[in-house]
Design a protein around this motif. Structure first.
Motif, PDB file in Angstrom:
ATOM      1  N   HIS A 287       0.883  -1.164   0.000  1.00 33.83           N
ATOM      2  CA  HIS A 287       0.000   0.000   0.000  1.00 33.83           C
ATOM      3  C   HIS A 287       0.921   1.214   0.000  1.00 33.83           C
ATOM      4  O   HIS A 287       1.635   1.451   0.979  1.00 33.83           O
ATOM      5  CB  HIS A 287      -0.900  -0.033   1.226  1.00 33.83           C
ATOM      6  N   LEU A 288       0.929   1.950  -1.102  1.00 40.73           N
ATOM      7  CA  LEU A 288       1.913   3.010  -1.313  1.00 40.73           C
ATOM      8  C   LEU A 288       1.247   4.344  -1.556  1.00 40.73           C
ATOM      9  O   LEU A 288       0.107   4.420  -2.018  1.00 40.73           O
ATOM     10  CB  LEU A 288       2.800   2.661  -2.522  1.00 40.73           C
ATOM     11  N   SER A 289       1.990   5.405  -1.267  1.00 43.43           N
ATOM     12  CA  SER A 289       1.499   6.751  -1.517  1.00 43.43           C
ATOM     13  C   SER A 289       2.651   7.624  -1.983  1.00 43.43           C
ATOM     14  O   SER A 289       3.806   7.410  -1.616  1.00 43.43           O
ATOM     15  CB  SER A 289       0.870   7.335  -0.248  1.00 43.43           C
ATOM     16  N   GLN A 290       2.282   8.608  -2.792  1.00 43.86           N
ATOM     17  CA  GLN A 290       3.259   9.525  -3.360  1.00 43.86           C
ATOM     18  C   GLN A 290       2.589  10.890  -3.505  1.00 43.86           C
ATOM     19  O   GLN A 290       1.425  10.963  -3.900  1.00 43.86           O
ATOM     20  CB  GLN A 290       3.660   8.976  -4.733  1.00 43.86           C
ATOM     21  N   THR A 291       3.319  11.951  -3.162  1.00 45.16           N
ATOM     22  CA  THR A 291       2.783  13.308  -3.270  1.00 45.16           C
ATOM     23  C   THR A 291       3.737  14.186  -4.081  1.00 45.16           C
ATOM     24  O   THR A 291       4.876  13.802  -4.343  1.00 45.16           O
ATOM     25  CB  THR A 291       2.597  13.947  -1.880  1.00 45.16           C
ATOM     26  N   ALA A 292       3.269  15.375  -4.430  1.00 47.33           N
ATOM     27  CA  ALA A 292       4.094  16.308  -5.198  1.00 47.33           C
ATOM     28  C   ALA A 292       5.389  16.641  -4.468  1.00 47.33           C
ATOM     29  O   ALA A 292       6.438  16.823  -5.097  1.00 47.33           O
ATOM     30  CB  ALA A 292       3.304  17.584  -5.485  1.00 47.33           C
ATOM     31  N   ALA A 293       5.353  16.701  -3.144  1.00 46.91           N
ATOM     32  CA  ALA A 293       6.545  17.038  -2.357  1.00 46.91           C
ATOM     33  C   ALA A 293       7.661  16.015  -2.538  1.00 46.91           C
ATOM     34  O   ALA A 293       8.828  16.314  -2.280  1.00 46.91           O
ATOM     35  CB  ALA A 293       6.182  17.170  -0.880  1.00 46.91           C
ATOM     36  N   GLU A 294       7.321  14.804  -2.980  1.00 45.70           N
ATOM     37  CA  GLU A 294       8.325  13.757  -3.163  1.00 45.70           C
ATOM     38  C   GLU A 294       8.998  13.808  -4.539  1.00 45.70           C
ATOM     39  O   GLU A 294       9.922  13.050  -4.795  1.00 45.70           O
ATOM     40  CB  GLU A 294       7.689  12.387  -2.921  1.00 45.70           C
ATOM     41  N   TYR A 295       8.530  14.682  -5.398  1.00 42.52           N
ATOM     42  CA  TYR A 295       9.164  14.894  -6.703  1.00 42.52           C
ATOM     43  C   TYR A 295       9.970  16.173  -6.632  1.00 42.52           C
ATOM     44  O   TYR A 295       9.424  17.273  -6.624  1.00 42.52           O
ATOM     45  CB  TYR A 295       8.103  15.025  -7.809  1.00 42.52           C
ATOM     46  N   VAL A 296      11.269  16.042  -6.562  1.00 45.33           N
ATOM     47  CA  VAL A 296      12.142  17.205  -6.424  1.00 45.33           C
ATOM     48  C   VAL A 296      13.160  17.190  -7.556  1.00 45.33           C
ATOM     49  O   VAL A 296      13.889  16.207  -7.732  1.00 45.33           O
ATOM     50  CB  VAL A 296      12.879  17.184  -5.061  1.00 45.33           C
ATOM     51  N   ALA A 297      13.190  18.260  -8.315  1.00 42.07           N
ATOM     52  CA  ALA A 297      14.208  18.390  -9.356  1.00 42.07           C
ATOM     53  C   ALA A 297      15.506  18.855  -8.701  1.00 42.07           C
ATOM     54  O   ALA A 297      15.533  19.865  -8.029  1.00 42.07           O
ATOM     55  CB  ALA A 297      13.757  19.390 -10.416  1.00 42.07           C
ATOM     56  N   ASP A 298      16.552  18.083  -8.864  1.00 39.57           N
ATOM     57  CA  ASP A 298      17.843  18.386  -8.275  1.00 39.57           C
ATOM     58  C   ASP A 298      18.794  18.860  -9.379  1.00 39.57           C
ATOM     59  O   ASP A 298      19.299  18.044 -10.153  1.00 39.57           O
ATOM     60  CB  ASP A 298      18.408  17.156  -7.578  1.00 39.57           C
ATOM     61  N   PRO A 299      19.038  20.160  -9.478  1.00 43.70           N
ATOM     62  CA  PRO A 299      19.886  20.666 -10.552  1.00 43.70           C
ATOM     63  C   PRO A 299      21.348  20.221 -10.441  1.00 43.70           C
ATOM     64  O   PRO A 299      22.095  20.306 -11.401  1.00 43.70           O
ATOM     65  CB  PRO A 299      19.782  22.187 -10.424  1.00 43.70           C
ATOM     66  N   THR A 300      21.739  19.675  -9.299  1.00 45.40           N
ATOM     67  CA  THR A 300      23.131  19.222  -9.144  1.00 45.40           C
ATOM     68  C   THR A 300      23.259  17.713  -9.355  1.00 45.40           C
ATOM     69  O   THR A 300      24.351  17.166  -9.228  1.00 45.40           O
ATOM     70  CB  THR A 300      23.662  19.573  -7.748  1.00 45.40           C
ATOM     71  N   ALA A 301      22.154  17.041  -9.670  1.00 48.38           N
ATOM     72  CA  ALA A 301      22.182  15.587  -9.844  1.00 48.38           C
ATOM     73  C   ALA A 301      22.963  15.225 -11.104  1.00 48.38           C
ATOM     74  O   ALA A 301      23.050  16.008 -12.064  1.00 48.38           O
ATOM     75  CB  ALA A 301      20.767  15.033  -9.943  1.00 48.38           C
ATOM     76  N   PHE A 302      23.512  14.014 -11.106  1.00 53.46           N
ATOM     77  CA  PHE A 302      24.216  13.509 -12.260  1.00 53.46           C
ATOM     78  C   PHE A 302      23.264  13.445 -13.453  1.00 53.46           C
ATOM     79  O   PHE A 302      22.120  13.046 -13.312  1.00 53.46           O
ATOM     80  CB  PHE A 302      24.767  12.104 -11.981  1.00 53.46           C
ATOM     81  N   CYS A 303      23.729  13.866 -14.588  1.00 52.19           N
ATOM     82  CA  CYS A 303      22.910  13.814 -15.801  1.00 52.19           C
ATOM     83  C   CYS A 303      23.607  12.938 -16.828  1.00 52.19           C
ATOM     84  O   CYS A 303      24.692  13.270 -17.303  1.00 52.19           O
ATOM     85  CB  CYS A 303      22.700  15.222 -16.355  1.00 52.19           C
ATOM     86  N   GLY A 304      22.976  11.830 -17.188  1.00 52.85           N
ATOM     87  CA  GLY A 304      23.508  10.968 -18.245  1.00 52.85           C
ATOM     88  C   GLY A 304      22.995  11.435 -19.587  1.00 52.85           C
ATOM     89  O   GLY A 304      22.346  10.703 -20.318  1.00 52.85           O
ATOM     90  N   CYS A 305      23.233  12.676 -19.898  1.00 46.05           N
ATOM     91  CA  CYS A 305      22.629  13.350 -21.055  1.00 46.05           C
ATOM     92  C   CYS A 305      23.509  13.394 -22.284  1.00 46.05           C
ATOM     93  O   CYS A 305      23.264  14.172 -23.185  1.00 46.05           O
ATOM     94  CB  CYS A 305      22.280  14.792 -20.690  1.00 46.05           C
TER      95      CYS A 305
END
Length: 186
Positions: free
Chosen positions: A167-185
């Motif tokens: 039984h799981l839940s997810q909210t907008a607060a759990e989606y965070v864009a991290d501009p310093t995260a590694f990008c495999g782009c």
């Protein structure tokens, strides 16, 4: 994403006739016959807007036998799942069971019943990822005993089996864009 307290996990090792049942999860690492839940966040690739929703790992302790994991790495993009019930079959190789004695063969054909109880908001373009009112509360139900292949007695030909109701839940607060995260782009 976080697990709610009424999640259940019945598991066993056929070869040892060891069975255990857990309701709710304990913090990692689990001990005794308890289980823990973890969610590894996914990522969005800004160049092509492809989305990886992350992975779910259930880790359970078999007391003296050690720890084992069940990992689901491809449930699809749940941000726009509507309320209701449907069956999802994750792609081959995206469900793994790592037991006391190492990894079992890749799991294929696992039917997961998804019941979305609350569906508010949805996906949004990068960098927001979801709308500000986003909420998904849902259940994932599956039983590894239904997997092929079977042995000569008709039992699943894997040592460890599990009947799971997450039984799981997810909210907008759990989606965070991290501009310093590694990008495999590249």
């Amino acid at each position: 994403m976080h697990a709610l307290d009424d999640s259940t996990f019945d598991w066993g090792y056929r070869d040892f006739q060891l069975m255990a049942q857990s309701t709710g999860f304990v913090p990692a690492p689990p001990t005794g016959y308890d289980c823990s839940f973890s969610f590894t966040p996914g990522l969005v690739r800004p160049l092509d807007a492809s989305f990886d929703p992350g992975s779910i790992t259930l880790t359970c302790s078999g007391a003296l036998y050690g720890v084992f994991d069940i990992k689901l790495t491809s449930l699809g993009d749940m941000r726009d799942w509507p309320a209701g019930t449907f069956t999802l079959v994750p792609p081959a190789g995206t469900v793994s069971i790592v037991g006391f004695f190492g990894a079992a063969p890749p799991v294929a054909g696992l039917a997961v019943t998804v019941t979305v109880e609350a569906a508010v908001g949805g996906s949004a373009p990068y960098p927001q990822l979801v709308t500000s009112d986003y909420v998904r509360t849902f259940r994932l139900d599956f039983d590894t005993a239904s997997l092929a292949p079977k042995d000569e007695n008709g039992r699943p030909d894997v040592t460890m089996t599990a009947k799971v109701s997450l039984h799981l839940s997810q909210t907008a607060a759990e989606y965070v864009a991290d501009p310093t995260a590694f990008c495999g782009c590249v």
